[in-house]
Design a protein around this motif. Sequence first.
Motif: not given
Length: 294
Positions: A24-25, A28, A119
Amino acid sequence: QSGARINISEGNCPERIVTITGPTDAIFKAFAMIAYKFEEDITNSMSNSTATSKPPVTLRLVVPASQCGSLIGKGGSKIKEIRESTGAQVQVAGDMLPNSTERAVTISGTPDAIIQCVKQICVVMLESPPKGATIPYRPKPASTPVIFAGGQAYTIQGQYAIPHPDQLTKLHQLAMQQTPFTPLGQTTPAFPVLTVVGKQRSSTALSLQAITIFPCICPGLDASPPASTHELTIPNDLIGCIIGRQGTKINEIRQMSGAQIKIANATEGSSERQITITGTPANISLAQYLINAR
């Protein structure tokens, strides 16, 4: 730079899919770079525009329909929380995308608001996996638009309608003798929009796809076409490119299509403007196509 894996599909469709996969980081970070790039493009385009206010960055997330309930929350509580905490506008479409079990979620705002909104949406998607099989939305291959008017077939090349080879014209004339065409369908997307498709891959990774959707046109004529009226709604941030400097573009569209085109005044609190097109089905179809192209 983001650490995400990014794949871009082949360009044989009017829309292309950009798939962003990874933790996910990383996703993003990639999203942040995309959102800021879009804002940069908006800023650059405003140098040639008469618009005075800067439009927001807008993305469409495409989410499995079975996850949309969790995203909306009981009585709309979750989506309200996301709107208030991020400052982004969020809307969930009521209908599924063509030939799929996915729905569009439109988000708009500043790049920072969009990143925070994505997010939170990804957190909901990870906590509430899709139920059952998901049929993903897939763009269809492009076909050259053909417009019929006065028994003649035309293709659009740049700003001009060029007569099409005789075979298609004869085929159209034969078809007109058999059955009348119905007016242009209402489901054609009105503008190019960016779509981001979110899919669950694992508890720590998501796959996000970006699709740019461009409009297509279908011929719509009656054997003896009466005048009729068709209405479109256009986002405020796109109306400037349709009107053009001092109305030059909308006047070109009026002249090329032969249709009467009226643009309603902006109403307070509304993010859209209404366009009313009057003329024969052929006039309306050509006007719609030219507006979509702008």
